[in-house]
Write a protein that holds these residues in place. Structure first.
Motif, PDB file in Angstrom:
ATOM      1  N   LYS A   1      44.900  44.047  53.088  1.00 18.67           N
ATOM      2  CA  LYS A   1      45.367  44.267  54.454  1.00 18.67           C
ATOM      3  C   LYS A   1      45.690  42.949  55.150  1.00 18.67           C
ATOM      4  N   GLU A   2      44.948  41.894  54.797  1.00 15.97           N
ATOM      5  CA  GLU A   2      45.197  40.579  55.408  1.00 15.97           C
ATOM      6  C   GLU A   2      46.322  39.816  54.691  1.00 15.97           C
ATOM      7  N   GLY A   3      46.803  40.396  53.545  1.00 16.43           N
ATOM      8  CA  GLY A   3      47.895  39.742  52.801  1.00 16.43           C
ATOM      9  C   GLY A   3      47.450  38.604  51.941  1.00 16.43           C
ATOM     10  N   LYS A   4      46.229  38.575  51.596  1.00 10.58           N
ATOM     11  CA  LYS A   4      45.694  37.485  50.760  1.00 10.58           C
ATOM     12  C   LYS A   4      45.744  37.928  49.318  1.00 10.58           C
ATOM     13  N   THR A   5      46.858  37.822  48.696  1.00 13.42           N
ATOM     14  CA  THR A   5      47.069  38.293  47.327  1.00 13.42           C
ATOM     15  C   THR A   5      46.357  37.418  46.331  1.00 13.42           C
ATOM     16  N   GLU A   6      46.356  36.140  46.602  1.00 19.62           N
ATOM     17  CA  GLU A   6      45.734  35.202  45.679  1.00 19.62           C
ATOM     18  C   GLU A   6      44.226  35.462  45.597  1.00 19.62           C
ATOM     19  N   GLU A   7      43.627  35.664  46.730  1.00 19.92           N
ATOM     20  CA  GLU A   7      42.180  35.927  46.737  1.00 19.92           C
ATOM     21  C   GLU A   7      41.875  37.241  46.039  1.00 19.92           C
ATOM     22  N   VAL A   8      42.822  38.181  46.116  1.00 19.50           N
ATOM     23  CA  VAL A   8      42.603  39.471  45.448  1.00 19.50           C
ATOM     24  C   VAL A   8      42.582  39.282  43.938  1.00 19.50           C
ATOM     25  N   ASN A   9      43.520  38.488  43.411  1.00 22.56           N
ATOM     26  CA  ASN A   9      43.578  38.239  41.963  1.00 22.56           C
ATOM     27  C   ASN A   9      42.323  37.523  41.484  1.00 22.56           C
ATOM     28  N   GLN A  10      41.894  36.563  42.280  1.00 17.58           N
ATOM     29  CA  GLN A  10      40.676  35.837  41.885  1.00 17.58           C
ATOM     30  C   GLN A  10      39.448  36.779  41.898  1.00 17.58           C
ATOM     31  N   LEU A  11      39.418  37.644  42.896  1.00 16.03           N
ATOM     32  CA  LEU A  11      38.293  38.583  42.998  1.00 16.03           C
ATOM     33  C   LEU A  11      38.266  39.491  41.769  1.00 16.03           C
ATOM     34  N   TYR A  12      39.392  39.955  41.318  1.00 20.28           N
ATOM     35  CA  TYR A  12      39.440  40.855  40.186  1.00 20.28           C
ATOM     36  C   TYR A  12      39.021  40.150  38.937  1.00 20.28           C
ATOM     37  N   TRP A  13      39.632  38.960  38.688  1.00 25.72           N
ATOM     38  CA  TRP A  13      39.365  38.288  37.425  1.00 25.72           C
ATOM     39  C   TRP A  13      37.985  37.636  37.402  1.00 25.72           C
ATOM     40  N   ASN A  14      37.505  37.253  38.514  1.00 26.10           N
ATOM     41  CA  ASN A  14      36.183  36.611  38.528  1.00 26.10           C
ATOM     42  C   ASN A  14      35.017  37.654  38.552  1.00 26.10           C
ATOM     43  N   GLN A  15      35.210  38.719  39.272  1.00 26.99           N
ATOM     44  CA  GLN A  15      34.102  39.687  39.438  1.00 26.99           C
ATOM     45  C   GLN A  15      34.472  41.098  38.947  1.00 26.99           C
ATOM     46  N   GLY A  16      35.602  41.602  39.334  1.00 23.36           N
ATOM     47  CA  GLY A  16      35.968  42.981  39.093  1.00 23.36           C
ATOM     48  C   GLY A  16      36.077  43.317  37.625  1.00 23.36           C
TER      49      GLY A  16
END
Length: 918
Positions: free
Chosen positions: A131-146
């Motif tokens: 929602k905040e448009g932070k795509t990069e943080e989303v990718n890092q969240l997935y690969w690091n934790q998700g």
């Protein structure tokens, strides 16, 4: 072992094995059902594990798609699929937890839930970053934790699936093994059951058949033509066949006994038939025989061969002078041998001894030198001799002697006894016949003599006939007199009934007249006494004197009523006498207290003398003695204006009343003499003064008043007491009335009489007589007011119910009671009285009049006593009935006390105080 037990044992073993197999099979079925349930559960868990695994894969896939930041339409589509997959996973996890309770599975499921929650948090955080448009943080969240959490979830779901798959395979293998085991056991059971059952059945059939054949072989040996000896079954087993053998043996024994018994009965019947036939032959033999020799020859000739004897003698008892001998009159096979004798005395030889003892004598083993029995071929001595007496009603009439070469059987002896019994009757009959013939000859001689006397008797009969006619005439006259007496007796009985009815009507009339007279007299005396008392002090002396006069006149009227009633009681036989112990000193005190005031008022000398030899006590009726003395002394004072009146009590000399009375000289012991110096009685009037309503001076203008009942009543009472009254009088020189009484020491008091009960209640009618002399002038002034005040203090505030049908009585009682500050309520009959009582529960006492219309006093009292709250309330019964029979009825009906009219106010107040302060 019984056949039933063998069969039960055989089938019991078979069914026991079957039961064991059934239990085993039932348990196996239960185990199969449980195994199937477990298998279904494992298969369900396996499916749930698969659903969890597939759902997590779908959840991870849609989550990865969302990490790629797709378009809005795809994003919404991926989100719905992700959420639906998560919901399915959660449902499957919850269902798995409910079904699987193993710790390993629970640990995996709980770890899986924790990872799902962790991954859900990552998803929420990713959505916020997108929602905040932070795509990069989303990718890092997935690969690091998700990705790591997603792989862990997939790994855990795979492990859970593997565990459930392994458990399902193990359960399937276990079920297959159980089925194989159960199948083998069933085969073994079927084979063993059939083998054991066939073995046992074969053994039972062989055993039963063998023993049955043994029983049947013995039964076939039975000979029904000869039942005296039957075969037996030798078998000792206790089963059914053994019981059959025992029953057969018992039946065989019973048949043998029955056959022997039947044979004995047949023999006995034949013997009895022979015996009766022979007895009948002998019984018909005696007809037409009228002398003893013919009877003896015929009897001994037939009897001897019949019973198998070879020699016989017949002796008959005859009287020769003063002796009795047994004379031989008939023989059988007699050979004139000079042995024995032709006659015997009683007790002489065996023949005489047999007659003396009246019993049969039997000789066995007779010696050779005894009598010889001869025939054409030779002679020999008998072996047995039998001597038997012939008797009638205990008297021996004849003796029979028999001899035989053989012993006499029991049947032959029995026949002999039966024949001998009938022989005695026939001998007696012949003897009587011979006696009758002898008497007939004598009678013929006497008849000739009587004919000569008959002529003389005819003349005497003619004379007797004339006398008989005279007697019959007298008898008819006597019967006529008897009928006349019976008619007179019936007339007298009718007169007696009429007199009884007349006496009853008279008593009822006097009772009703007493009621009618006492009712108005009651209110008159109460009100006059209240006025005479002048409790309030508002009357003048002259008015008080008027009241005294009214009260005194009312008492005089009451005395007259009492005298009439006493006379009626005596005539009706209802006056009761109660004997008790009377002290003569008390009699003296009574007379002094009653007549000393009268003597003082008339200025007459009054003397009382008691013989010193008198006993201290006498036995008589106290009340009636006082009543007689009061009447005699009252007359003495009435007819004496000056001089002396005296009472002398003395003993009576024995033997002086043989003519004057019906009593013996020992009955009369005491004399009560009342002597006066008054006017005296003419001698011609001595007899009539004791008649009712008669006086010496019976004219209308006579100087002295009175009804003339006192002496009549006194004479009747004295007779009831066992005595009488005599009079000695000279006109102008006074009179002496003497009461003679016995001392009834042997009479004991048996109970309280009705009159005595009335006296104990409160001095009723007769007490008013005493009161006339002692209370002629009531109290006045302070004395009266003090007495009334004391009564008021006790009765003040009490509430009384008066039930009476006469308003005059109600008014008089109400006025009297209100002067004592008593609250009075009234009713005019029994029904109103009960209603008033129920409406006034605070009533303390009831005055109940007995004779009332509608509901009388008895019924009202009984009804009140049935009401629980009024069972103990005091009820005083009032009656004006003449005859004194109401008291017991009142008490039995439930009344507390009893008082008669006219009511004395002092007495009524006294009784009320007693019952109000019990």
């Amino acid at each position: 072992m019984k056949f039933k037990t063998q069969v039960i044992t055989c089938f019991g073993i078979i069914y026991g094995i079957y039961a064991i197999f059934s239990v085993y099979h039932w348990t196996g079925i239960n185990n199969y059902e449980q195994a199937i349930k477990n298998y279904i559960k494992s298969y369900t868990l396996l499916n749930l594990s698969y659903s969890i695994q597939e759902g997590l894969n779908e959840y991870s896939k849609e989550s990865r798609e969302l990490f790629e930041n797709p378009s809005s339409e795809l994003k919404e589509q991926f989100t719905k699929k992700r959420d639906l997959a998560l919901q399915n996973v959660n449902k499957a996890i919850d269902a798995h937890l409910e079904l699987d309770g193993s710790k390993k599975s629970k640990d995996l499921v709980n770890a899986l839930k924790n990872n799902i929650e962790t991954y859900s948090d990552i998803e929420k955080k990713k959505d916020e970053l997108l929602k905040e448009g932070k795509t990069e943080e989303v990718n890092q969240l997935y690969w690091n934790q998700g990705r790591e959490v997603s792989d862990t979830m997939i790994e855990l779901s795979s492990q859970l699936y593997a565990i459930q798959d392994e458990m399902t395979k193990n359960k399937l293998i276990q079920s297959s093994g159980d089925y194989t085991k159960a199948s083998n056991v069933s085969k073994i059971y079927i084979i063993s059951d059939y083998f054991m059952g066939s073995t046992l059945l074969s053994w039972i059939l062989w055993n039963v058949t063998r023993r049955l054949n043994k029983v049947s072989s013995v039964m076939e040996q039975v000979n029904f033509n000869n039942l005296e000896k039957l075969p037996r079954i030798n078998m000792k087993t206790k089963d059914e066949i053994g019981k059959i053998a025992v029953s057969f043996n018992e039946m065989a024994e019973a048949l043998e006994v029955h056959t022997r018994h039947e044979k004995e009965l047949k023999t006995t019947a034949e013997e009895q038939s022979w015996l009766k036939t022979k007895v009948a032959e002998f019984a018909t033999m005696y007809s037409g025989i009228d002398d003893l020799e013919t009877l003896g020859h015929l009897f001994i000739t037939k009897l001897t061969p019949t019973i198998g004897a070879n020699y016989g003698l017949f002796y008959i008892k005859q009287r020769v002078g003063d002796d009795e001998i047994l004379q031989k009159i008939a023989t059988y096979a007699y050979n004139h041998q000079k042995l024995g004798a032709d006659h015997f005395r009683l007790g002489e030889g065996l023949v005489g001894q047999c007659a003396l003892e009246n019993r049969m004598i039997v000789l066995n083993q007779v010696p050779n030198n005894y009598i010889k029995i001869t025939s054409g071929t030779g002679m020999a001595s008998p072996s047995d001799v039998l001597i038997i007496p012939v008797e009638y009603q205990g008297e021996v009439l004849s003796v029979i002697e028999l001899a035989s070469f053989k012993s006499f059987s029991h049947l032959e002896q029995l026949l002999l006894k039966e024949v001998i019994r009938n022989l005695g009757i026939n001998i007696q009959s012949i003897l009587r016949h011979m006696q009758v013939e002898s008497l007939l000859k004598e009678s013929q001689a006497l008849t000739e003599e009587l004919q000569s006397q008959s002529e003389e008797l005819q003349s005497q009969q003619e004379e007797l006939r004339i006398v008989n006619e005279q007697i019959e005439t007298q008898y008819e006259n006597a019967e006529k007199k008897t009928r006349e007496l019976e008619n007179v007796q019936s007339i007298l009985e009718e007169k007696a009934k009429q007199l009884t009815l007349s006496s009853q009507y008279k008593s009822e009339f006097l009772a009703n007249m007493s009621h009618e007279l006492r009712t108005p007299l009651n209110s008159l005396l109460i009100l006059a006494q209240m006025l005479a008392e002048n409790a309030n002090g508002n009357l003048t002396p002259k008015q008080v004197n008027y009241a005294d006069t009214i009260f005194s006149s009312g008492n005089d009227l009451l005395h007259l009523i009492n005298d009439i009633l006493d006379l009626s009681k005596v005539e009706a036989g209802k006056m009761e006498i109660t004997m008790n112990e009377v002290k003569l000193s008390d009699v003296k005190k009574f007379v002094e207290s009653q007549f000393t005031p009268v003597a003082r008022k008339k200025n007459i000398q009054f003397n009382i003398q008691l013989d010193p030899t008198l006993p201290t006590f006498i036995h008589t009726d106290t009340h009636r003695l006082q009543q007689i003395l009061k009447n005699l002394l009252s007359n003495a004072f009435k007819f004496t204006n000056q001089g002396t009146v005296s009472l002398a009590i003395r003993k009576v000399e024995k033997g002086m009343f043989s003519k004057q009375s019906s009593f013996t000289h020992s009955d009369i012991e005491l004399a009560f003499s009342v002597k006066d110096t008054g006017i005296g009685i003419p001698s011609e009037n001595h007899d009539i003064i004791f008649d009712a309503f008669k006086q010496a001076d019976g004219t209308i203008n006579r100087k002295y008043g009175g009804t003339g009942l006192g002496l009549s009543i006194s004479q009747e009472i004295s007779r009831l007491l066992g005595g009488f009254i005599e009079v000695e009088s000279i006109e102008g020189d006074g009179s002496t009335f003497t009461l003679y009484l016995p001392n009834n020491q042997n009479l004991k008091r048996s109970g309280i009489s009705l009159s005595e009960a009335e006296i104990a209640t409160g001095l009723l009618e007769d007490s008013s007589v005493v009161r006339t002399t002692s209370v002629v002038s009531p109290l006045h002034g302070e004395g009266a007011r003090k007495q009334v005040h004391d009564g008021k203090a006790l009765l003040e505030g009490k509430k009384v119910l008066v039930v009476d049908d006469d308003m005059r009585n109600i008014f008089a009682l109400t006025t009297a009671l209100e002067s004592y500050h008593v609250e009075v309520v009234f009713a005019e009959n029994g029904r109103e009285g009960i209603a008033t009582l129920q409406n006034n529960s605070d009533i303390d006492l009831i005055l109940m009049y007995i004779m009332m219309p509608e509901m009388d006093g008895f019924e009202a009292i009984q009804f009140i006593r049935q009401i629980p709250e009024f069972q103990s309330i005091p009820i005083i019964a009032l009656t004006a009935k003449a005859m004194k029979y109401d008291r017991n009825q009142c008490i039995e009906a439930g009344a507390s006390d009893y008082i008669s009219k006219p009511v004395n106010l002092e007495q009524l107040i006294s009784i009320m105080r007693v019952w109000l302060y019990r």
